[in-house]
Design an enzyme around this catalytic site. Structure first.
Site, PDB file in Angstrom:
ATOM      1  N   ASP A 173     -17.663  13.611   4.452  1.00  0.00           N
ATOM      2  CA  ASP A 173     -17.191  13.151   5.765  1.00  0.00           C
ATOM      3  C   ASP A 173     -17.126  14.297   6.776  1.00  0.00           C
ATOM      4  O   ASP A 173     -17.202  15.465   6.397  1.00  0.00           O
ATOM      5  CB  ASP A 173     -15.783  12.561   5.622  1.00  0.00           C
ATOM      6  N   TYR A 207     -14.383  18.845  -7.029  1.00  0.00           N
ATOM      7  CA  TYR A 207     -13.869  19.063  -5.680  1.00  0.00           C
ATOM      8  C   TYR A 207     -12.633  19.946  -5.758  1.00  0.00           C
ATOM      9  O   TYR A 207     -11.903  19.924  -6.769  1.00  0.00           O
ATOM     10  CB  TYR A 207     -13.458  17.738  -5.035  1.00  0.00           C
TER      11      TYR A 207
END
Lengths: 252, 252
Positions: B51, B115
């Site tokens: 994003d 992540y």
């Protein structure tokens, strides 16, 4: 009494610390924030003047009423950092505020300052260190770090550092005392750390350029004392770019 | 054969990875650079879609001739990173390039991805972590980290993670296998690290928001299994801001 601020800033988008006409400066932002917070014009006196693109992990600045040696406010010192930060842009932050005497001077009362210079050493650039370290693409190995460190040790002590001052600068005395100097490597990051009672204009950046010349084999570690005693700017290495330089510690 | 690029990017000034009209995207920049370098239109297939504001310490993308499953070039793979970087902006960098088979798919062939989510934990903001970590001002102590860690352990394993998916998302299966999850604190930086065979939309950011709710005492570590099995997005914590999220590792 005046307020001494301890702050940090990312130098990338500043035309240096000191106020200039038509340029975004750290001092200019501090001035505007202090006026908003205290409700009158203030003087901001910094511990140092950093150039465009140079960063500060620690910087000290005193706030006084304009033209006076004191500040008047009902805001308690522990509330001042958050209140100043509310008026400051994201690339500068006040960490602490404390009352100091009218006679305190943020620049003249410094016992010593520590700078660090960061080099990012890897073939491809790193998006996260762009503008925050000097990107050097050729590999600098452990043996080379050791040679750079031997060279750096020759900076330590009280010397005339004119060879490590930007040409054209004028200053009363070019003698400074370097307390310690050290080159370390951790992963892809090489850090040159140096502390002194004061620094000449571009001194750390010229020292860094000289250490990089040592890494490249252009200057031998043993030549440093000759370069210092020559007082000849031409004998030292290039001026390393501003983006790798950080004022790291200020000791009173 | 196609070229697999390993790259990194600072997400701050990108409207995310994937190409959009009238927006600056990582894929858009890679497309333009590949066209300049290889001399014809290319397809860029990424390992993931990040994003706006999300960063990547490691990201993989395959380059093929537009509409084909292969790439033709006389440029050797070891020259491609520097050549691509010459055509790319400073906030994206290609670290490595390697030939892979026509059948290789950068997204479907991923074994697992890791992540990290960074939190900067100190009262005053830090100019150097702005846009690169979530600034949380109240102190999160060691005992709280331990509780966050206990909560994170409940994420590990094969679960239906619908409660940790942005509402309104559609996906074939909401079952994912989390391999490991861990919260650590070093100085002012708290890092949540999590690896899985795949992630639902906003999954890591909702996990982080939930761990912060644990830190605030709003959710107990022992409640996590109930939240997971509820499959109810309302039960989990807020979606943490994009700026603290980094795709950190991609394993094929």
């Amino acid at each position: 009494m005046k307020i001494l601020l301890t702050l940090s800033y990312l130098g990338t988008d500043f035309s240096g610390y000191q106020v200039q006409k038509n340029a975004r400066t750290v001092q200019g932002e501090l001035n505007a924030a202090a006026r908003s917070l205290f409700g009158y014009d203030c003087d901001i006196t910094g511990c140092s003047r950093t150039d465009a693109g140079v960063h500060a992990n620690m910087f000290c600045a005193a706030v006084t009423k304009k033209g006076e040696s004191y500040l008047e406010t009902h805001i308690s010192e522990d509330k001042i950092p958050a209140a100043m930060n509310a008026h400051l842009p994201a690339d500068v932050s006040v960490e602490r505020a404390e009352w100091v005497s009218d006679g305190f001077h943020p620049r003249y009362d410094v016992k010593f300052k520590e700078y660090i210079y960061k080099i990012y050493n890897r073939p491809a650039r790193n998006p996260f260190t762009e503008g925050r370290a000097w990107h050097i693409t050729y590999a600098i190995d452990e043996g080379t770090i050791e040679r750079m460190n031997r060279a750096a040790q020759h900076f330590v002590g009280k010397h005339d550092f004119s060879a490590f001052m930007a040409s054209g600068s004028t200053v009363e005395s070019t003698i400074r005392e370097v307390k310690y100097a050290e080159v370390t490597k951790k992963g892809d990051e090489i850090v040159f750390k140096v502390a002194a009672d004061g620094f000449l204009y571009n001194m750390v950046r010229i020292m860094t350029g000289t250490l990089v010349a040592v890494a490249q084999g252009k200057i031998a570690p043993e030549e440093i004392p000759c370069i210092i005693s020559s007082c000849d700017r031409q004998r030292a290495g290039m001026t390393a770019p501003a983006e790798g330089l950080y004022l790291n510690r200020v000791v009173y």
